[in-house]
Design an enzyme around this catalytic site. Structure first.
Site, PDB file in Angstrom:
ATOM      1  N   GLU A 102     113.002 122.081   2.575  1.00  0.00           N
ATOM      2  CA  GLU A 102     113.692 120.962   3.233  1.00  0.00           C
ATOM      3  C   GLU A 102     112.717 120.143   4.086  1.00  0.00           C
ATOM      4  O   GLU A 102     112.787 118.913   4.123  1.00  0.00           O
ATOM      5  CB  GLU A 102     114.840 121.486   4.105  1.00  0.00           C
ATOM      6  CG  GLU A 102     115.987 122.033   3.269  1.00  0.00           C
ATOM      7  CD  GLU A 102     117.029 122.793   4.095  1.00  0.00           C
ATOM      8  OE1 GLU A 102     117.110 122.577   5.320  1.00  0.00           O
ATOM      9  OE2 GLU A 102     117.745 123.611   3.502  1.00  0.00           O
ATOM     10  N   LYS A 161     122.754 134.075   6.554  1.00  0.00           N
ATOM     11  CA  LYS A 161     121.993 132.937   6.036  1.00  0.00           C
ATOM     12  C   LYS A 161     120.519 133.237   5.798  1.00  0.00           C
ATOM     13  O   LYS A 161     119.872 133.952   6.546  1.00  0.00           O
ATOM     14  CB  LYS A 161     122.090 131.767   7.014  1.00  0.00           C
ATOM     15  CG  LYS A 161     123.473 131.204   7.099  1.00  0.00           C
ATOM     16  CD  LYS A 161     123.726 130.217   5.992  1.00  0.00           C
ATOM     17  CE  LYS A 161     123.660 128.853   6.586  1.00  0.00           C
ATOM     18  NZ  LYS A 161     123.748 127.807   5.616  1.00  0.00           N
ATOM     19  N   HIS A 219     121.622 113.694 -15.243  1.00  0.00           N
ATOM     20  CA  HIS A 219     122.721 113.371 -14.309  1.00  0.00           C
ATOM     21  C   HIS A 219     123.167 114.610 -13.530  1.00  0.00           C
ATOM     22  O   HIS A 219     124.324 114.696 -13.128  1.00  0.00           O
ATOM     23  CB  HIS A 219     123.924 112.777 -15.032  1.00  0.00           C
ATOM     24  CG  HIS A 219     123.568 111.703 -16.028  1.00  0.00           C
ATOM     25  ND1 HIS A 219     123.460 110.374 -15.692  1.00  0.00           N
ATOM     26  CD2 HIS A 219     123.249 111.788 -17.347  1.00  0.00           C
ATOM     27  CE1 HIS A 219     123.120 109.680 -16.772  1.00  0.00           C
ATOM     28  NE2 HIS A 219     122.976 110.513 -17.790  1.00  0.00           N
ATOM     29  N   SER A 257     119.703 131.876  10.400  1.00  0.00           N
ATOM     30  CA  SER A 257     120.554 131.066  11.257  1.00  0.00           C
ATOM     31  C   SER A 257     120.785 131.808  12.567  1.00  0.00           C
ATOM     32  O   SER A 257     120.865 133.030  12.585  1.00  0.00           O
ATOM     33  CB  SER A 257     121.890 130.817  10.556  1.00  0.00           C
ATOM     34  OG  SER A 257     122.896 130.504  11.504  1.00  0.00           O
TER      35      SER A 257
END
Ligand code: ARG
Length: 464
Positions: A290, A283, A156, A277
């Site tokens: 992704e 970043k 979970h 970024s």
């Protein structure tokens, strides 16, 4: 417009119709397979006496020339031709004259394209096997190096029990072992030659289908001419295997993204596999993971799309089946790329082993072991569960881990606790004491790693 079938027509095809119908823009990638199949067909036609040996030799040389020139760029594959089959035949006739007009004897584009696709898919199965094997080799190294790299295991997405990084990676190893097996199965099932099925009903020429099949490295010829030209199961099976590979890569990517986040900090992706970024200078984003996760959708889409295309098609060949190509090609290209990039990404990532261990320690992942400790001291499990529950509550209030309490604090909650509790619930003990088959302890893990090494050693890539 260079069409093979103008004879019974009195009007030119409408340009929009021609463009809508044509497949050359995407089936040109089947040129090597089309040439290979045509060479086998010509060889067989000569062997059974349908064409002469001189005609055969002239056809073979012409076909080799077309492939060489198309590969070098000297010969352009243009939209003047409806499809790759027309391109080859027209160019062959240009080059060698009348002998070229005999190549299509006893053959239809229906069995020709079925053959080209099988040959193409067969080659791509091997290419995928190679990439899955490379990925498994990386996983095997990560497993061998991280038997005592401890981390929390989750259910979970809540910290559950400690495992080793080796064990966690081992779960993915099992998935990719199954993926490899699926590819091998598909290869064996698809490796039958449809050429000789004709348009749908075989031919009256004395074709030697066994010879064609063996020239092309197939196990044998397919056994029903109607099925031969209308079967795309092998594409669907491969897309299904691809969808499963992507599902595995996507789950793994999701974990990589979590682990690489500031909050987890379990790993750090290499600069070469991260992106920045345009506005936020701090970043370092896990774009590759992704994208792999994102591209899973289009591979699933290809599977759903082809299943849907095929579901209403009456026997035998129908033009709907031309739709098998773009989406199958795209899905395979996507999976191959994802496997390669994902492999590079995990082979170069840095592990933050201390952060993993602290995370495991701070998440009460040893609570089950603390309860088991009390059981060993004679407390019934259900009572032990309740005692440890209260202990965890006490720790949450104190903001400490169970093994950071003093023996006195522990005994105040239950008198069964003794000095040996600290060793019993250390991270190391929690992992190392789990030694049943398939568990994270070092005994089963070493056995699995040895078995995997033998498995990887034994694997062979199917011939393209
Ligand atoms: N481009 C076609 C395909 O991909 C080739 C087969 C054409 N056959 C036909 N009867 N029109 O399916």
């Amino acid at each position: 417009m260079a069409q093979l079938w103008g004879g019974r027509f009195t009007k030119e095809t409408d340009q929009l119709v021609y463009d809508f119908n044509a497949s050359i823009t995407f089936d040109k990638r089947l040129l090597p397979q089309d040439i290979r199949g045509s060479k086998a067909h010509a060889t067989m036609l000569a062997a059974v006496g349908v064409i002469t040996e001189e005609e055969r030799d002239s056809i073979l040389a012409g076909l080799d020339g077309i492939l060489a020139d198309a590969t070098s760029g000297a010969l352009e594959i243009t939209t003047k031709y409806e499809d790759v089959h027309s391109f080859v035949e027209a160019n062959l006739i240009d080059r060698i004259g009348d002998a070229g007009k005999k190549l299509h004897t006893g053959r239809s584009r229906n069995d020709q394209v079925a053959l080209d696709m099988r040959l193409y898919i067969r080659g791509e199965v091997s290419a995928l096997e190679e990439r899955v094997l490379d990925l498994m080799k990386t996983l095997q190294s990560l497993m061998a190096e991280n038997l005592d790299t401890y981390m929390p295991g989750f259910t979970h997405l809540q910290k559950a029990q400690p495992v080793s990084f080796s064990h966690h990676i081992g779960a993915y190893m099992e998935m990719f072992k199954r993926d490899f097996g699926r590819l091998t199965d598909i290869y064996q099932r698809l490796n039958y030659c449809p050429l000789g099925a004709g348009a749908l009903a075989g031919t009256t020429y004395p074709l030697d289908r066994n010879l064609t099949a063996s020239l092309l490295g197939f196990t044998g010829p397919t056994l029903n001419s109607m099925d031969s030209v209308s079967d795309r199961d092998y594409c669907i099976e491969l897309l299904s295997a691809c969808a499963t590979i992507m599902m595995h890569l996507s789950r793994f990517s999701e974990e990589i993204i979590l682990w690489n986040s500031n909050e987890y900090g379990f790993i750090e992706l290499d600069d070469a596999y991260s992106t920045g970024s345009s506005i936020m200078p701090q970043k370092k984003n896990p774009d590759i993971a992704e994208l792999v996760r994102g591209k899973t959708g289009r591979v699933y889409g290809a599977l759903t799309s082809l299943l849907t295309t095929m579901k209403g098609i009456p026997l035998a060949y129908n033009k709907d089946m031309q739709e098998d190509k773009e989406l199958t090609f795209d899905a395979i290209d996507t999976v191959k790329n994802c496997l390669t990039l994902f492999n590079g990404m995990i082979a170069t990532m840095q592990l933050r082993k201390d952060t993993m261990a602290v995370s495991a320690m701070r998440g009460f992942t040893n609570a089950t072991d603390a309860a088991d400790y009390l059981v060993k001291k004679g407390v019934p499990f259900r009572d032990a569960h309740g005692i440890i529950g209260r202990l965890v509550l006490y720790c949450i209030e104190k903001n400490s881990a169970i093994d950071e309490l003093t023996l006195e604090e522990l005994q105040a909650i239950d008198p069964h606790f003794e000095q040996d509790i600290f060793d019993a619930i250390s991270l190391k003990t929690c992992v190392e004491a789990r030694n049943t088959i398939g568990a994270p302890g070092p005994v089963p893990m070493k056995a699995v790693i040895a078995e995997n090494a033998a498995f990887l050693e034994s694997l062979t890539i199917d011939p393209a």
